[in-house]
Design a protein around this motif. Structure first.
Motif, mmCIF file in Angstrom:
data_model
loop_
_atom_site.group_PDB
_atom_site.id
_atom_site.type_symbol
_atom_site.label_atom_id
_atom_site.label_comp_id
_atom_site.label_asym_id
_atom_site.label_seq_id
_atom_site.Cartn_x
_atom_site.Cartn_y
_atom_site.Cartn_z
ATOM 1 N N LEU A 123 0.821 -1.203 0.000
ATOM 2 C CA LEU A 123 0.000 0.000 0.000
ATOM 3 C C LEU A 123 0.863 1.264 0.000
ATOM 4 C CD1 LEU A 123 -2.896 0.882 0.038
ATOM 5 C CD2 LEU A 123 -2.866 0.858 2.498
ATOM 6 N N ALA B 282 -4.322 -2.358 -1.438
ATOM 7 C CA ALA B 282 -4.847 -2.802 -0.139
ATOM 8 C C ALA B 282 -5.402 -4.208 -0.247
ATOM 9 C CB ALA B 282 -5.933 -1.839 0.331
ATOM 10 N N MET B 283 -6.047 -4.494 -1.388
ATOM 11 C CA MET B 283 -6.629 -5.816 -1.588
ATOM 12 C C MET B 283 -5.538 -6.872 -1.752
ATOM 13 S SD MET B 283 -9.629 -6.539 -4.151
ATOM 14 C CE MET B 283 -10.987 -6.394 -3.064
ATOM 15 N N GLU C 123 -2.581 -6.848 -0.481
ATOM 16 C CA GLU C 123 -1.940 -7.165 0.798
ATOM 17 C C GLU C 123 -2.720 -8.256 1.507
ATOM 18 O OE1 GLU C 123 -1.275 -3.781 3.227
ATOM 19 O OE2 GLU C 123 0.505 -3.194 2.093
ATOM 20 N N ARG C 124 -4.040 -8.238 1.327
ATOM 21 C CA ARG C 124 -4.853 -9.284 1.947
ATOM 22 C C ARG C 124 -4.715 -10.595 1.192
ATOM 23 N NH1 ARG C 124 -10.794 -7.890 4.088
ATOM 24 N NH2 ARG C 124 -9.580 -6.435 5.316
ATOM 25 N N LEU C 125 -4.627 -10.506 -0.143
ATOM 26 C CA LEU C 125 -4.496 -11.725 -0.951
ATOM 27 C C LEU C 125 -3.189 -12.444 -0.653
ATOM 28 C CD1 LEU C 125 -5.765 -10.848 -4.520
ATOM 29 C CD2 LEU C 125 -6.897 -12.083 -2.692
ATOM 30 N N VAL D 273 -1.911 -13.256 2.008
ATOM 31 C CA VAL D 273 -2.012 -14.255 3.064
ATOM 32 C C VAL D 273 -3.147 -15.243 2.810
ATOM 33 C CG1 VAL D 273 -0.973 -12.826 4.819
ATOM 34 C CG2 VAL D 273 -3.432 -12.701 4.430
ATOM 35 N N ALA D 274 -3.827 -15.135 1.641
ATOM 36 C CA ALA D 274 -4.930 -16.052 1.361
ATOM 37 C C ALA D 274 -4.383 -17.398 0.903
ATOM 38 C CB ALA D 274 -5.849 -15.465 0.295
ATOM 39 N N ASP D 275 -5.195 -18.422 1.096
ATOM 40 C CA ASP D 275 -4.802 -19.797 0.776
ATOM 41 C C ASP D 275 -5.123 -20.077 -0.699
ATOM 42 O OD1 ASP D 275 -4.177 -22.457 0.918
ATOM 43 O OD2 ASP D 275 -6.125 -23.030 1.752
ATOM 44 N N VAL D 276 -4.486 -19.327 -1.589
ATOM 45 C CA VAL D 276 -4.795 -19.439 -3.016
ATOM 46 C C VAL D 276 -4.192 -20.738 -3.559
ATOM 47 C CG1 VAL D 276 -4.438 -18.323 -5.255
ATOM 48 C CG2 VAL D 276 -4.804 -16.951 -3.221
ATOM 49 N N PRO D 277 -4.936 -21.454 -4.432
ATOM 50 C CA PRO D 277 -4.373 -22.672 -5.015
ATOM 51 C C PRO D 277 -3.066 -22.373 -5.739
ATOM 52 C CG PRO D 277 -6.691 -22.475 -5.561
ATOM 53 C CD PRO D 277 -6.309 -21.219 -4.849
ATOM 54 N N PHE E 199 -2.538 -20.557 -9.121
ATOM 55 C CA PHE E 199 -3.080 -19.209 -9.259
ATOM 56 C C PHE E 199 -2.370 -18.193 -8.379
ATOM 57 C CE2 PHE E 199 -6.514 -21.970 -10.587
ATOM 58 C CZ PHE E 199 -6.836 -21.393 -11.791
ATOM 59 N N ILE F 48 -3.626 -14.527 -9.615
ATOM 60 C CA ILE F 48 -4.811 -14.141 -8.846
ATOM 61 C C ILE F 48 -4.962 -12.618 -8.868
ATOM 62 C CG2 ILE F 48 -3.733 -13.958 -6.549
ATOM 63 C CD1 ILE F 48 -7.062 -15.662 -7.274
ATOM 64 N N THR G 281 -8.333 -10.788 -9.906
ATOM 65 C CA THR G 281 -8.919 -9.755 -9.053
ATOM 66 C C THR G 281 -9.146 -8.473 -9.844
ATOM 67 O OG1 THR G 281 -7.648 -10.710 -7.265
ATOM 68 C CG2 THR G 281 -8.662 -8.589 -6.859
#
Lengths: 192, 344
Positions: free
Chosen positions: A36, A154-155, A157-159, A161-165, A168, A173, A177
């Motif tokens: 950010l 900002a989005m 930064e959240r992605l 830590v996401a459990d993305v396959p 992707f 991803i 997005t």
């Protein structure tokens, strides 16, 4: 008069957003959106340069190219104008405000290659904007770019830590997005 | 009598994901019932078929990612997505329309991001918007409500309309929001008198469906499934926007605040969609901002945009602002000063 300019601004910021609707300036949009803070720096620098370059290229076209009948040289001369504006901005900022230079410094040269800047300059000619309109259009484009860049950062930064396959992860991803963001921005269609 | 002796603290958290989702399903029953009464069995068929497709897509994604099926299917979150999409889609939609919507909701908006808890966008609204942009004709044909048509289709007709779309001529009618949008030149009272779609406060059928969703939402609020901040901020800002731009009923005004509160997907959105704990803002202040932003966007798009109802777009735009909102509304931890800005 005032209404015309606010319509121009809203159109450039939301309805015809340069990144999400016209798909210009995607490289910095994907490249500088990992954090950010850096996205903020980039968007400030771009806002400054884009507004200035839009006005300068408009002046170049109407005061230099048109009287000499050299309209076909507009693309190459706009690239030159943008590079000059970026260099000029960097020199001024470095001398006048070292603090601002530290914040914006690394992003300034990057803006030279931002196709949204050239896009705005060329669109100004296509839409036959006068000087003031070009100034507003450039500023609106820059605000729209900054808005989606900062929201996207900002989005992301959240992605992060996401459990993305696995297939992707990373830019993939991010692209998806960005596509969904463009889908959301379709909702503004018809607003002006 | 046997007394259990357990040392304190005696905290007990009964709210598992499964329980929360089941209560949301339960709370939507009054609204679905009203929709079925007014528009026939179409909505019910939508929901059931969407649920089948949703479970299939969820299983496919879990199988591909080698996750335990029973645990993740049992949390009912796919069913809630299917329910919301089934309600939002027009009744008597063809089966392929529903299948495409549900598949993009579950596969693209949810599982590409890692499944429940990671999706930045509300899956049902992504599915709805994908369909609205790709198939605008099918998506804007609503059935006429009971009272304006002789024969509200029964269960068998609804099934035929869904699975044999070519052989069933559904009668369609513009929704009240559409009528208001197309209106040019009629005073509000004349429009109300001329267009048959309008009822007491808003559209026939729509007003009662919205009230039913409001009742379900209030029950969820009473059960503390979500906090009041986002729905109240949304409804308040929508009503405020409508009041600001309402001039008592000339042809240019956009409908009264009451009309906007009881039209389209307002109440469904307020209590079932924007309260999604995953894709909304997290903090209390953040939720107030989030809800207010949706209210403003809903009015803007309803009044001046191209699309029939604005809740889906507004929710997606607010979803993409949510991480940013969260970043600037972090609550202060007790006993700590607000974090000082790092010197540049």
């Amino acid at each position: 008069m005032l209404a015309d300019y606010s319509v121009l601004l809203i159109s450039a910021i939301l309805v015809n957003n340069f990144v999400l609707v016209q798909f210009l300036g995607l490289c910095p949009f994907m490249g500088v959106s990992n954090k950010l803070e850096t996205a903020m720096g980039m968007s400030m620098a771009t806002t400054f340069v884009l507004t200035l370059a839009s006005a300068c290229s408009n002046l170049t076209y109407h005061l230099l190219l048109e009287p000499l009948g050299l309209e076909y040289l507009r693309t190459i001369s706009f690239i030159l104008v943008i590079a000059v504006v970026v260099q000029f901005t960097e020199m001024v900022v470095r001398k006048s405000s070292p603090l601002l230079h530290r914040v914006l410094g690394v992003y300034l040269p990057l803006i030279t290659t931002n196709c949204a800047v050239l896009g705005v300059a060329l669109l100004n000619i296509n839409k036959e904007h006068n000087f003031l309109q070009a100034l507003f259009y450039g500023f609106g484009a820059a605000v729209g770019f900054s808005l989606v860049l900062v929201l996207f950062a900002a989005m992301r930064e959240r992605l992060a830590v996401a459990d993305v396959p696995v297939p992707f992860q990373g830019p993939a991803i991010g692209m998806i997005t960005a596509g969904l963001m463009a889908l959301a921005f379709m909702g503004f269609a018809g607003l002006v | 009598m046997k007394l259990l002796r357990v040392s304190s603290p005696h905290a007990h958290g009964p709210n598992s994901t499964q329980r929360v989702m089941q209560q949301v399903l339960l709370a939507s029953l009054p609204g679905v019932f009203v929709l079925t009464v007014f528009f026939g069995f179409g909505t019910l068929v939508n929901i059931l078929w969407a649920a089948v497709v949703a479970l299939a897509c969820e299983s496919l994604a879990l199988w591909l990612r080698k996750r335990p099926l029973g645990f993740y299917l049992g949390d009912c979150s796919a069913l809630v997505t299917a329910l919301l999409l089934g309600i939002a889609l027009p009744p008597y939609a063809p089966w392929w329309l529903i299948a495409i919507g549900v598949a993009s909701a579950i596969l693209m908006a949810k599982h590409l991001y890692g499944g429940l808890g990671y999706n930045p966008f509300n899956p049902a609204m992504v599915g709805y918007v994908v369909l609205l942009i790709s198939f605008p004709v099918q998506m804007t044909s609503w059935a006429p409500p009971r009272g304006l048509t002789e024969n509200v289709p029964g269960l068998l007709d609804a099934l035929r309309a869904c699975f044999l779309p070519g052989q069933f001529d559904a009668i369609t009618m513009a929704t009240p929001l559409d009528v208001l949008r197309q209106n040019s030149g009629l005073m509000m009272d004349d429009l109300w008198a001329q267009a048959p779609q309008f009822g007491r406060w808003a559209g026939i059928g729509w007003e009662w469906a919205n009230l039913a969703f409001l009742a379900g939402g209030l029950w969820l609020l009473y059960r503390r499934i979500f906090t009041w901040h986002a729905p109240v901020a949304f409804l308040a800002s929508l009503a405020l926007m409508a009041a600001l731009f309402y001039d008592g009923g000339s042809s240019a005004s956009g409908g009264s605040p009451l009309f906007h509160l009881l039209s389209g997907a307002t109440m469904l959105g307020a209590f079932f969609i924007i309260t999604d704990p995953v894709s909304s803002a997290v903090s209390v202040r953040g939720r107030l901002v989030f809800g207010a932003l949706i209210g403003i966007l809903v009015y803007l798009i309803r009044a001046w945009g191209n699309y029939p109802d604005a809740v889906a777009f507004a929710v997606l735009i607010a979803n993409l602002c949510a991480p940013f909102i969260d970043h600037y509304t972090q609550p202060r931890t007790y006993g700590h000063r607000p974090p000082a800005r790092e010197d540049a």
